[in-house]
Design a protein around this motif. Sequence first.
Motif, PDB file in Angstrom:
ATOM      1  N   ARG A 139       0.794  -0.949  -0.085  1.00 51.54           N
ATOM      2  CA  ARG A 139       0.097  -0.006  -0.098  1.00 51.54           C
ATOM      3  C   ARG A 139       1.003   0.849   0.246  1.00 51.54           C
ATOM      4  O   ARG A 139       0.299   2.665  -0.651  1.00 51.54           O
ATOM      5  CB  ARG A 139      -1.095   0.151   0.922  1.00 51.54           C
ATOM      6  N   GLU A 170      -9.660  -4.025  -1.339  1.00 47.52           N
ATOM      7  CA  GLU A 170     -10.638  -3.889  -1.792  1.00 47.52           C
ATOM      8  C   GLU A 170     -11.505  -2.525  -1.890  1.00 47.52           C
ATOM      9  O   GLU A 170     -11.520  -2.169  -2.529  1.00 47.52           O
ATOM     10  CB  GLU A 170     -11.896  -5.129  -2.432  1.00 47.52           C
ATOM     11  N   GLN A 171     -11.346  -2.034  -0.653  1.00 49.21           N
ATOM     12  CA  GLN A 171     -11.461  -0.278   0.158  1.00 49.21           C
ATOM     13  C   GLN A 171     -10.590   0.146   0.106  1.00 49.21           C
ATOM     14  O   GLN A 171     -10.939   0.856   0.798  1.00 49.21           O
ATOM     15  CB  GLN A 171     -12.424  -0.920   1.375  1.00 49.21           C
ATOM     16  N   ASP A 172      -9.208  -0.017   0.207  1.00 45.65           N
ATOM     17  CA  ASP A 172      -7.768   1.110   0.732  1.00 45.65           C
ATOM     18  C   ASP A 172      -8.153   1.761  -0.597  1.00 45.65           C
ATOM     19  O   ASP A 172      -7.681   1.257  -1.691  1.00 45.65           O
ATOM     20  CB  ASP A 172      -6.625  -0.475   1.157  1.00 45.65           C
ATOM     21  N   ALA A 176      -6.563   1.958  -4.789  1.00 43.82           N
ATOM     22  CA  ALA A 176      -8.093   2.293  -5.766  1.00 43.82           C
ATOM     23  C   ALA A 176      -7.396   1.935  -6.701  1.00 43.82           C
ATOM     24  O   ALA A 176      -7.793   1.632  -7.951  1.00 43.82           O
ATOM     25  CB  ALA A 176      -8.711   3.312  -5.310  1.00 43.82           C
ATOM     26  N   ASP A 177      -5.876   2.243  -7.302  1.00 41.86           N
ATOM     27  CA  ASP A 177      -5.859   2.322  -8.915  1.00 41.86           C
ATOM     28  C   ASP A 177      -5.519   1.587  -9.247  1.00 41.86           C
ATOM     29  O   ASP A 177      -5.567   1.131 -10.397  1.00 41.86           O
ATOM     30  CB  ASP A 177      -4.517   3.491  -9.425  1.00 41.86           C
ATOM     31  N   LYS A 179      -7.649  -1.452  -8.539  1.00 44.59           N
ATOM     32  CA  LYS A 179      -8.481  -2.379  -8.317  1.00 44.59           C
ATOM     33  C   LYS A 179      -8.928  -3.256  -9.009  1.00 44.59           C
ATOM     34  O   LYS A 179      -8.573  -4.629  -8.331  1.00 44.59           O
ATOM     35  CB  LYS A 179      -9.805  -1.478  -7.941  1.00 44.59           C
ATOM     36  N   HIS A 180      -8.668  -3.395 -10.336  1.00 43.02           N
ATOM     37  CA  HIS A 180      -8.636  -3.744 -11.644  1.00 43.02           C
ATOM     38  C   HIS A 180      -7.407  -5.568 -10.912  1.00 43.02           C
ATOM     39  O   HIS A 180      -8.232  -6.465 -11.821  1.00 43.02           O
ATOM     40  CB  HIS A 180      -9.054  -3.545 -12.796  1.00 43.02           C
ATOM     41  N   VAL A 182      -6.120  -6.247  -8.490  1.00 44.52           N
ATOM     42  CA  VAL A 182      -6.339  -6.875  -6.766  1.00 44.52           C
ATOM     43  C   VAL A 182      -7.373  -7.375  -7.198  1.00 44.52           C
ATOM     44  O   VAL A 182      -7.457  -9.027  -6.482  1.00 44.52           O
ATOM     45  CB  VAL A 182      -6.781  -6.051  -5.797  1.00 44.52           C
ATOM     46  N   MET A 183      -8.626  -7.279  -7.735  1.00 44.21           N
ATOM     47  CA  MET A 183      -9.364  -7.917  -7.269  1.00 44.21           C
ATOM     48  C   MET A 183      -9.872  -9.148  -8.801  1.00 44.21           C
ATOM     49  O   MET A 183      -9.518  -8.881  -9.906  1.00 44.21           O
ATOM     50  CB  MET A 183     -11.109  -7.060  -7.433  1.00 44.21           C
TER      51      MET A 183
END
Length: 183
Positions: A139, A170-172, A176-177, A179-180, A182-183
Amino acid sequence: ARIQSESLRNILEAIQNPADVRAKEFRRRAEVACANGWLDDAEREFEQAIEQDPYDFSLYQALGSIVFRQGKDLHKARANFERSAKYAMPRSPQDAAEALLCAAAVAESQSNFVDAEAFAVAAKDLQPSSPGPRYAVARYQARIGMPWEDIERPLWEALCLSPPIALIAEQDPALADFKHQVM
């Protein structure tokens, strides 16, 4: 007889180690003050305990936490977490890593993501099988603006060690940049 024996042991300890006894009393008072929300008083009591026992890492950890919670002197909070890590290192790498992650949180609150990442890397080195420091490295690397290729390894290592970290990631906002990815 048992109570009398214990009392005699306590008296002997006080005679042999008066500074240690004073440090314990300051700590006790600091904990009472903290529990009652009297953070300025708790801060003073922990500082007095440190004067009596300057190598007790837990005193620096507690003082750093109080100062950070108050938000009034982030440099002091960070310095206390760094001292806690230094003095914990020989006895408890786990406590040292925790102190380093606290120092990282202070650095992050100061928008000093480079230092935050360095603290997290040091914590990861002390606890190679713990997911928390690995996640923190990822992070903070994201906050620095490092590319996905750098962030991916510590993040996936954290996820492998503790799959529920995916819910946090997912919520961090720091990730955010990505997210695709990570998930």
